[in-house]
Design an enzyme around this catalytic site. Structure first.
Site, PDB file in Angstrom:
ATOM      1  N   CYS A 118       0.839  -1.204   0.000  1.00 12.87           N
ATOM      2  CA  CYS A 118       0.000   0.000   0.000  1.00 12.87           C
ATOM      3  C   CYS A 118       0.874   1.254   0.000  1.00 12.87           C
ATOM      4  CB  CYS A 118      -0.930  -0.005   1.204  1.00 12.87           C
ATOM      5  SG  CYS A 118      -2.059   1.398   1.256  1.00 12.87           S
ATOM      6  N   CYS A 215      -6.092  -2.951   7.390  1.00 11.95           N
ATOM      7  CA  CYS A 215      -7.290  -2.111   7.326  1.00 11.95           C
ATOM      8  C   CYS A 215      -8.503  -2.794   6.706  1.00 11.95           C
ATOM      9  CB  CYS A 215      -6.974  -0.811   6.593  1.00 11.95           C
ATOM     10  SG  CYS A 215      -6.603  -0.995   4.830  1.00 11.95           S
TER      11      CYS A 215
END
Length: 379
Positions: A118, A215
């Site tokens: 990410c 997440c």
């Protein structure tokens, strides 16, 4: 403007008001404190939050990074401190660059680290380009890591608070990106200082809990997410010993990780057995004694090198390495094969070295991060 204007806190020889900084805001206390501090110093702050997935979808969870609550919290910080805030829809990019690879890596028997991808493929690539498009002088984040000027340019160093250091997750930051990035929290000695900073500016996120899980993985249940993304992924198969003898059945390779001992369902077989290999193609979980987990030779690819001299300028580099984020650096020898491939020899064997994890390089003499690579095959 005077040409001899003193260098400001972000390293530019001009007034803060003439220095535009894009702050990557997740909605948590760290990035909020960074944005508030820079705004209070008079910088031209622009807050940007990425919506990484549909926060109404089953993948998301309450309190997850960049879910709906976090976007709201980031916006409130911007309103409190009086700077503009934008939300960018990165759903498709995030799914393609991070979530899909995460699912495929688990299906292949690896143990991926999506937070690194990410940072590499979304935050420090697309978001950084967006910051440039906004004519920002630099981009700041709330990561706990330090950027220090060295003789050959900016260097990446571990955070002053080693307990919160995030260098393992940022090893793939390139020299070009490092020139543009700033990490204002890296020098702080504790998280308490960050919360005190947020409280000083009256931010509602000052006491917000830290996010613990990946997440997009609700409650740390990787298998449930992967089954949703890849229906049929949890096919059962055999649990076998290192000689290939069947000891029992498993519920799907995706439910197991290298080094796992509990939950194998094959008790009463004498000495404790651990998962030593995941053979996704054959749908087999291979178990063995603890000593079978020990590894000294670690093959790496996709190396990002941050040393001053080229990686291939030496046959061997004495370094320290981390093979998991939670472990301290250990002494090792790095032997380059190409500009992006190498072999690491650990001076003392490590247990549970797993394909899909990162191996991050550190200078043995100080806190400098020299880069890292991806572990790509088993024992």
């Amino acid at each position: 403007m005077s040409l001899d204007y003193p260098v400001n806190s972000l390293g530019f020889a001009k007034p803060p008001a003439e220095t535009r900084v894009v702050v990557a805001m997740s909605g948590g206390v760290d990035s909020s404190a960074v944005a508030a501090q820079l705004a209070s110093e008079g910088y031209d702050v622009v807050g940007v939050t990425l919506q990484l997935y549909d926060h109404g979808a089953a993948l998301a969870k309450k309190g997850a990074c960049c879910a709906g609550r976090d976007i709201h919290d980031a916006r409130r910080v911007a309103e409190t401190m009086g700077f503009p805030h934008y939300v960018l829809d990165y759903e498709n990019t995030f799914r393609e660059a991070v979530i899909d690879e995460f699912a495929d890596a688990y299906l292949a028997g690896a143990t991926p680290v999506p937070c690194i991808r990410c940072n590499e493929r979304v935050k420090f690539k697309d978001l950084l380009n967006t910051a440039r498009d906004l004519d920002a002088d630099c981009m700041a984040t709330g990561h706990y890591i330090q950027r220090k000027m060295g003789t050959a340019g900016p260097e990446l160093h571990m955070a002053a608070d080693h307990a919160r250091d995030q260098s393992y997750f940022l090893f793939s930051t390139t020299a070009e990106q490092l020139a543009y990035l700033r990490f204002p929290l890296g020098h702080l000695e504790s998280k308490a200082e960050t919360r005190a900073l947020a409280a000083k500016f009256g931010l509602t996120v000052a006491d917000k809990p830290d996010s613990q899980d990946i997440c997009f993985v609700p409650d740390g249940n990787y298998a449930a997410v992967i089954e949703k993304l890849r229906p049929g992924a949890a096919d059962p198969g055999d649990i076998v010993d290192m000689d290939g003898n069947t000891l029992g059945q498993h519920r799907g390779v995706i439910h197991y990780t290298i080094g796992q001992r509990r939950g194998l369902g094959i008790g009463g077989l004498g000495d404790p057995l651990y998962v030593v290999q995941l053979d996704a193609d054959a749908k087999r979980v291979v178990v063995g004694p603890k000593e079978a987990l020990s590894t000294r030779i670690v093959p790496l690819r996709e190396i990002n090198w941050l040393g001053d001299a080229p990686l291939e300028s030496r046959k061997e580099w004495p370094i320290s390495v981390k093979v998991r984020s939670t472990r301290p650096p250990r002494e090792a020898i790095l032997r380059p094969i190409s500009a992006t491939e190498a072999q690491v020899e650990l001076l003392s064997a490590e247990e549970g070295v797993s394909p899909g994890q990162a191996c991050v390089f550190y200078d043995q003499d100080n806190t400098r991060v020299l880069g890292g690579g991806w572990i790509w095959r088993g024992h």
